[in-house]
Design an enzyme around this catalytic site. Structure first.
Site, PDB file in Angstrom:
ATOM      1  N   TYR A 158      21.522  -6.510   3.572  1.00  0.00           N
ATOM      2  CA  TYR A 158      21.368  -5.473   4.594  1.00  0.00           C
ATOM      3  C   TYR A 158      20.582  -4.266   4.080  1.00  0.00           C
ATOM      4  O   TYR A 158      19.510  -3.938   4.583  1.00  0.00           O
ATOM      5  CB  TYR A 158      22.750  -5.062   5.115  1.00  0.00           C
ATOM      6  CG  TYR A 158      22.662  -4.032   6.206  1.00  0.00           C
ATOM      7  CD1 TYR A 158      22.057  -4.350   7.427  1.00  0.00           C
ATOM      8  CD2 TYR A 158      23.166  -2.742   6.035  1.00  0.00           C
ATOM      9  CE1 TYR A 158      21.952  -3.406   8.436  1.00  0.00           C
ATOM     10  CE2 TYR A 158      23.064  -1.800   7.039  1.00  0.00           C
ATOM     11  CZ  TYR A 158      22.451  -2.133   8.235  1.00  0.00           C
ATOM     12  OH  TYR A 158      22.336  -1.194   9.228  1.00  0.00           O
ATOM     13  N   ASP A 175      -7.541 -41.232  24.727  1.00  0.00           N
ATOM     14  CA  ASP A 175      -8.225 -39.964  24.442  1.00  0.00           C
ATOM     15  C   ASP A 175      -8.560 -39.908  22.940  1.00  0.00           C
ATOM     16  O   ASP A 175      -7.976 -40.650  22.142  1.00  0.00           O
ATOM     17  CB  ASP A 175      -7.257 -38.832  24.853  1.00  0.00           C
ATOM     18  CG  ASP A 175      -7.664 -37.484  24.331  1.00  0.00           C
ATOM     19  OD1 ASP A 175      -8.840 -37.121  24.473  1.00  0.00           O
ATOM     20  OD2 ASP A 175      -6.798 -36.789  23.752  1.00  0.00           O
ATOM     21  N   ARG A 206      25.513  -6.567  13.658  1.00  0.00           N
ATOM     22  CA  ARG A 206      26.769  -5.838  13.737  1.00  0.00           C
ATOM     23  C   ARG A 206      27.559  -6.237  14.979  1.00  0.00           C
ATOM     24  O   ARG A 206      26.966  -6.432  16.044  1.00  0.00           O
ATOM     25  CB  ARG A 206      26.442  -4.339  13.864  1.00  0.00           C
ATOM     26  CG  ARG A 206      27.492  -3.407  13.328  1.00  0.00           C
ATOM     27  CD  ARG A 206      27.116  -1.978  13.661  1.00  0.00           C
ATOM     28  NE  ARG A 206      25.914  -1.510  12.981  1.00  0.00           N
ATOM     29  CZ  ARG A 206      25.893  -1.024  11.735  1.00  0.00           C
ATOM     30  NH1 ARG A 206      26.998  -0.963  11.041  1.00  0.00           N
ATOM     31  NH2 ARG A 206      24.760  -0.599  11.208  1.00  0.00           N
ATOM     32  N   ASP A 211      17.446  -9.888  16.334  1.00  0.00           N
ATOM     33  CA  ASP A 211      16.834  -8.946  15.403  1.00  0.00           C
ATOM     34  C   ASP A 211      16.525  -9.424  13.985  1.00  0.00           C
ATOM     35  O   ASP A 211      16.895 -10.509  13.568  1.00  0.00           O
ATOM     36  CB  ASP A 211      17.655  -7.649  15.374  1.00  0.00           C
ATOM     37  CG  ASP A 211      16.725  -6.457  15.482  1.00  0.00           C
ATOM     38  OD1 ASP A 211      15.502  -6.655  15.524  1.00  0.00           O
ATOM     39  OD2 ASP A 211      17.218  -5.317  15.511  1.00  0.00           O
ATOM     40  N   GLU A 217      15.981   6.389  28.830  1.00  0.00           N
ATOM     41  CA  GLU A 217      17.242   7.007  29.282  1.00  0.00           C
ATOM     42  C   GLU A 217      16.977   8.387  29.887  1.00  0.00           C
ATOM     43  O   GLU A 217      17.568   8.759  30.906  1.00  0.00           O
ATOM     44  CB  GLU A 217      18.203   7.143  28.094  1.00  0.00           C
ATOM     45  CG  GLU A 217      18.750   5.798  27.627  1.00  0.00           C
ATOM     46  CD  GLU A 217      19.501   5.865  26.295  1.00  0.00           C
ATOM     47  OE1 GLU A 217      19.915   4.813  25.797  1.00  0.00           O
ATOM     48  OE2 GLU A 217      19.657   6.976  25.758  1.00  0.00           O
TER      49      GLU A 217
HETATM   50  C1  GDG Z   1      16.064  -0.541  17.870  1.00  0.00           C
HETATM   51  C2  GDG Z   1      14.559  -0.314  17.767  1.00  0.00           C
HETATM   52  C3  GDG Z   1      14.437  -0.429  20.257  1.00  0.00           C
HETATM   53  C4  GDG Z   1      21.106   7.898  19.793  1.00  0.00           C
HETATM   54  N1  GDG Z   1      21.725   8.991  19.349  1.00  0.00           N
HETATM   55  C5  GDG Z   1      22.878   9.101  20.033  1.00  0.00           C
HETATM   56  C6  GDG Z   1      22.958   8.055  20.929  1.00  0.00           C
HETATM   57  N2  GDG Z   1      21.852   7.322  20.756  1.00  0.00           N
HETATM   58  C7  GDG Z   1      21.531   6.104  21.494  1.00  0.00           C
HETATM   59  C8  GDG Z   1      20.440   6.343  22.497  1.00  0.00           C
HETATM   60  C9  GDG Z   1      19.818   4.968  22.619  1.00  0.00           C
HETATM   61  C10 GDG Z   1      20.007   4.389  21.230  1.00  0.00           C
HETATM   62  O1  GDG Z   1      21.030   5.120  20.609  1.00  0.00           O
HETATM   63  C11 GDG Z   1      18.759   4.496  20.380  1.00  0.00           C
HETATM   64  O2  GDG Z   1      17.893   3.515  20.771  1.00  0.00           O
HETATM   65  P1  GDG Z   1      16.370   3.470  20.311  1.00  0.00           P
HETATM   66  O3  GDG Z   1      15.677   2.473  21.146  1.00  0.00           O
HETATM   67  O4  GDG Z   1      15.772   4.800  20.466  1.00  0.00           O
HETATM   68  O5  GDG Z   1      16.336   3.113  18.754  1.00  0.00           O
HETATM   69  P2  GDG Z   1      17.040   2.148  17.618  1.00  0.00           P
HETATM   70  O6  GDG Z   1      18.460   2.409  17.485  1.00  0.00           O
HETATM   71  O7  GDG Z   1      16.220   2.341  16.412  1.00  0.00           O
HETATM   72  O8  GDG Z   1      16.866   0.637  18.118  1.00  0.00           O
HETATM   73  C12 GDG Z   1      14.058   0.373  19.033  1.00  0.00           C
HETATM   74  C13 GDG Z   1      15.933  -0.747  20.249  1.00  0.00           C
HETATM   75  O9  GDG Z   1      16.298  -1.382  19.030  1.00  0.00           O
HETATM   76  C14 GDG Z   1      16.317  -1.670  21.400  1.00  0.00           C
HETATM   77  O10 GDG Z   1      15.667  -2.889  21.295  1.00  0.00           O
HETATM   78  O11 GDG Z   1      14.144   0.343  21.408  1.00  0.00           O
HETATM   79  O12 GDG Z   1      12.670   0.527  18.975  1.00  0.00           O
HETATM   80  O13 GDG Z   1      14.244   0.462  16.619  1.00  0.00           O
HETATM   81  O14 GDG Z   1      20.524   4.193  23.541  1.00  0.00           O
HETATM   82  O15 GDG Z   1      21.013   6.832  23.665  1.00  0.00           O
HETATM   83  N3  GDG Z   1      23.987   7.895  21.780  1.00  0.00           N
HETATM   84  C15 GDG Z   1      24.989   8.804  21.730  1.00  0.00           C
HETATM   85  N4  GDG Z   1      24.985   9.842  20.855  1.00  0.00           N
HETATM   86  C16 GDG Z   1      23.962  10.025  20.000  1.00  0.00           C
HETATM   87  O16 GDG Z   1      23.980  10.950  19.215  1.00  0.00           O
HETATM   88  N5  GDG Z   1      26.017   8.685  22.585  1.00  0.00           N
END
Ligand code: GDG
Length: 738
Positions: free
Chosen positions: A99, A508, A17, A153, A394
């Site tokens: 997708y 070798d 994306r 990814d 975070e």
């Molecule tokens: C993939 C992998 C890996 C979520 N809800 C809200 C919001 N978020 C933001 C969080 C965080 C991100 O989204 C979520 O990141 P994650 O790592 O938890 O998960 P995935 O989106 O599944 O990502 C994962 C990642 O890639 C990075 O390599 O860690 O394992 O699955 O930043 O803060 N942000 C806001 N509102 C929300 O409601 N503003």
């Protein structure tokens, strides 16, 4: 040609994306980037590259899918001061199969170990191929020499190889954001799919995963599916090698650390605290997804409420589920089940004025997210599988007050770094219930001690370090090795060979005269090569210099009048003469070393120990356990630590760890052979680390040839083993035609 970070002129990012939208501004509509961690990391990476002298362009080019709304946008609008967006459009049906189908209905569940959710559909696979080709077309029009292409990814697993084939000299990185599962899961994929997917990512020069486990799983799949040799962290291909490492992604620590004090975050936090009164707050936020363990989280919380009536009226779980893929049946079902369970728990335990779960199905603004990270007492993060999980990092980075407790699933990649969290298994609902209680009553001092350690880790391992480490990994790709003249000047080489009076060939055996094979006993030169060697041996001194034992070499080279050097220089046999022992060290070191190796033999079925007269080797080419590579490194480390009356050398070769006395080497014996005659032509050919001793000891006018990739003391390189056959056959023809 060698490339290093100093020479990259542009950064090209490719992800499913595009992280942009067109937003209205005072000067009209403009391209705006999202505020995600990847965008900041990439910006900082480009800045670092831009600091290099001679680098004129720091704008980052980002290739990604965009919906049709971007089609109508003027090209000039697809650029701002930092980025140029390159939208990839595709037919609706192709996009759906690529997708929703192959990526989200097959790779996502399979790689998160939800095998029963995986849907294997040939048409989806074809759409996945077509979509990756669409990305290639966009990149092809864009890429220039000196670019660094970084692909992201599981949606784009085929793209690195597609780019490599289209532009063989490209520098390509690939990062995998989700778990890479064990080979047992990969095996569920049809043979051709698994092969194409793994070959696809191997198009990159550097491949990154979040954890060492994922790296090991990937390496195991590579050796099972493609039977490629793996040396340490490198996969050896015919003409290059691929570096595979773990780079745990992280967050912008400073941004989260300071945002809690911003005015709107402070006021939102106060508003939440007023609304939720004196309750202790447990917080969770995740996308609606079956991998996130939301069901188990609710079961654990329910168990806690059942067992701890004292907490009724004093605690609330603020659970936000962010809408995602909710047009898909499975996700609708999950949402319905979550909402039913929340309703049931609130009905069962709640009272007028107290709701045990404050649930919302909505996105939070960054301010709301920060307010909740900093208002809560506990963050409850319970995925059943998660590549990393950034929410955990975070939350920790946000707690500049050093307060709050993190409960974290051991099945998230983040658990490998955040060891001071309360680590739980989400399916063990009693463990979750106990952890909730432990977190709620944890003394402030303990909270702060745990937080401090985790914060220190994230501060030192932030998202900028992640991207910089990834960038630095390119310094070690084969193209960046000190330049070896890869092309032997065959004409002058053959002339020198023909005109010489005394010729010496030091060659070798494994990986040089014979290809590497599963069973070491089966390695043999081809019949054509044997013939060439026999004819060469008539007019040159031909020495086969190997780590093999005496018996094997005698059998393998029977009928050819060559000089044999066995066990890395411990024994020497001239044609028609008996063996001489050159190694004079005592052998009382063998038994203790054997006792260290034996448990590894027992543990890894398919592996075996070879006890030679002056060395012991552990061979594991036929062992297929996930962790065999890392355990080989571990064994080598243990062996290096052994103290012995005889100084020892530990050699990590190709699927073998070997120990021998340090006193002799291929180098010492090569040198003594060279000194026995007035040679005016010397060529030495070898493929592994032990041959380096030989290359480094020979006079600098000798032709030293390294087979395959890797840094070397040799002057020239032959790309692959079969090039050795060709060269030696040509040399034999030169002598025959003289
Ligand atoms: C993939 C992998 C890996 C979520 N809800 C809200 C919001 N978020 C933001 C969080 C965080 C991100 O989204 C979520 O990141 P994650 O790592 O938890 O998960 P995935 O989106 O599944 O990502 C994962 C990642 O890639 C990075 O390599 O860690 O394992 O699955 O930043 O803060 N942000 C806001 N509102 C929300 O409601 N503003």
């Amino acid at each position: 040609m060698s490339k290093s970070k100093n020479t990259y002129t542009r950064l090209l990012i490719v992800s499913y994306r595009l992280p942009f939208s067109i937003q209205p501004t005072d000067d009209g509509p403009a391209l705006r980037q999202n505020s995600g961690g990847l965008v900041s990391a990439v910006l900082s990476m480009a800045e670092r590259m831009g600091q290099q002298p001679g680098n004129t362009s720091t704008k980052i080019h980002w290739v990604g899918h965009a919906d049709a709304s971007l089609r109508a946008v003027e090209p000039a609008l697809l650029e701002n001061e930092s980025f140029v967006a390159h939208p990839v459009f595709m037919e609706e049906a192709v996009h759906k199969g690529f997708y929703e189908g192959f990526s989200n209905d097959l790779l996502w569940p399979l790689f998160h170990y939800f095998t029963s959710y995986a849907s294997f559909n040939e048409r989806d696979f074809s759409h996945y191929q077509q979509a990756n080709t669409r990305f290639l077309e966009e990149l092809n029009a864009l890429i220039e020499p000196g670019d660094l292409v970084w692909i992201h990814d599981f949606q784009l697993m085929l793209l690195p190889d597609m780019v490599r084939k289209a532009i063989p000299s490209a520098t390509i990185g690939y990062f995998f954001h989700i778990p890479f599962p064990t080979y047992e899961i990969i095996k569920l994929l049809p043979r051709t799919w698994r092969q194409v997917l793994i070959e696809g990512v191997l198009g990159a020069d550097v491949i990154g995963f979040h954890t060492a486990d994922y790296v090991q799983h990937f390496m195991h799949s590579v050796s099972e599916v493609l039977a490629l040799p793996i040396i340490g962290h490198r996969i050896v291909l015919a003409d290059r090698s691929v570096s595979v490492r773990h780079f745990p992604i992280s967050v912008d620590f400073t941004k989260f650390n300071v945002s809690g004090q911003e005015t709107d975050v402070v006021s939102t936090r106060l508003r939440y605290q007023r609304l939720l009164r004196h309750n202790k707050l447990i917080f969770s936020v995740d996308r609606l997804d079956y991998t996130k363990g939301i069901r188990y989280r609710l079961q654990g919380y329910e168990r806690f409420l059942l067992q701890q009536p004292d907490w009724h009226g004093r605690v609330a779980l603020v659970m936000t589920v962010v809408p995602s893929r909710d047009k898909i049946g499975q996700y609708q079902e999950l949402k319905r089940e979550i909402e039913e369970t929340v309703g049931r728990i609130n009905g069962l335990f709640g009272s007028i004025g107290w709701r045990p779960i404050v649930y919302s199905y909505a996105s939070l603004t960054f301010t709301e997210l920060m307010a909740l990270y900093t208002a809560c007492d506990v963050a409850l993060i319970t995925p059943i599988r998660d590549g990393m999980n950034l929410v955990a990092k975070e939350f920790v980075a946000s707690r500049s007050d050093q307060a709050g407790v993190l409960i974290l699933s051991e099945l998230a990649g983040a658990a490998q770094e955040l060891q001071e969290a309360l680590i739980i298994n989400p399916t063990d609902t009693q463990e979750v219930a106990d952890a909730i209680e432990q977190a709620l009553i944890m003394p402030k001092q303990e909270q702060s001690a745990r937080m401090e350690q985790m914060r220190c880790h994230i501060q030192n391992h932030n998202v900028f370090r992640w991207s910089h480490d990834f960038l630095n990994a390119f310094d070690n790709v084969p193209g960046a090795e000190p330049d070896l003249e890869t092309n032997l000047p065959v004409g002058s080489f053959m002339t020198a060979f023909a005109e010489a009076r005394q010729r010496l060939l030091l060659v070798d055996f494994d990986g040089t005269l014979a290809p590497l094979v599963d069973n070491p006993a089966d390695a043999r030169p081809t019949d054509d090569l044997r013939q060439a060697l026999a004819s060469l041996a008539e007019r040159a001194d031909l020495v086969i210099i190997s780590g093999r034992n005496r018996t094997f070499l005698e059998q393998a080279m029977a009928g050819i009048p060559v000089c044999l050097v066995a066990e890395h220089g411990a024994f020497l046999k001239k044609p028609d003469q008996p063996w001489e022992r050159l190694d004079l060290s005592a052998d009382n070191w063998l038994a203790p070393v054997r006792s260290v190796i034996d448990p590894f033999v027992t543990r890894f079925s398919g592996s075996f120990a070879e006890e030679k007269e002056t060395a012991i080797a552990w061979h594991y080419r036929m062992a297929h356990a996930d962790d065999v590579e890392s355990q080989a490194v571990e064994l080598a480390n243990i062996l290096r630590g052994i103290t012995s009356a005889v100084p020892l050398t530990v050699i990590q070769g190709n699927k073998v760890v070997e120990v021998k006395p340090a006193q002799h080497s291929k180098g010492t014996v090569a040198l003594s052979i060279v000194e026995q005659n007035a040679y005016d032509f010397i060529v030495s050919i070898g493929d592994d680390a032990t041959d380096e001793d030989m290359f480094s000891q020979l006079p600098n006018w000798a032709y030293t040839l390294k087979v395959g990739p890797g840094t070397s003391f040799a002057r020239y390189r032959l790309a692959r083993q079969r090039d050795v056959d060709t060269l030696l056959q040509q040399m034999s023809e030169v002598l025959t035609n003289m």
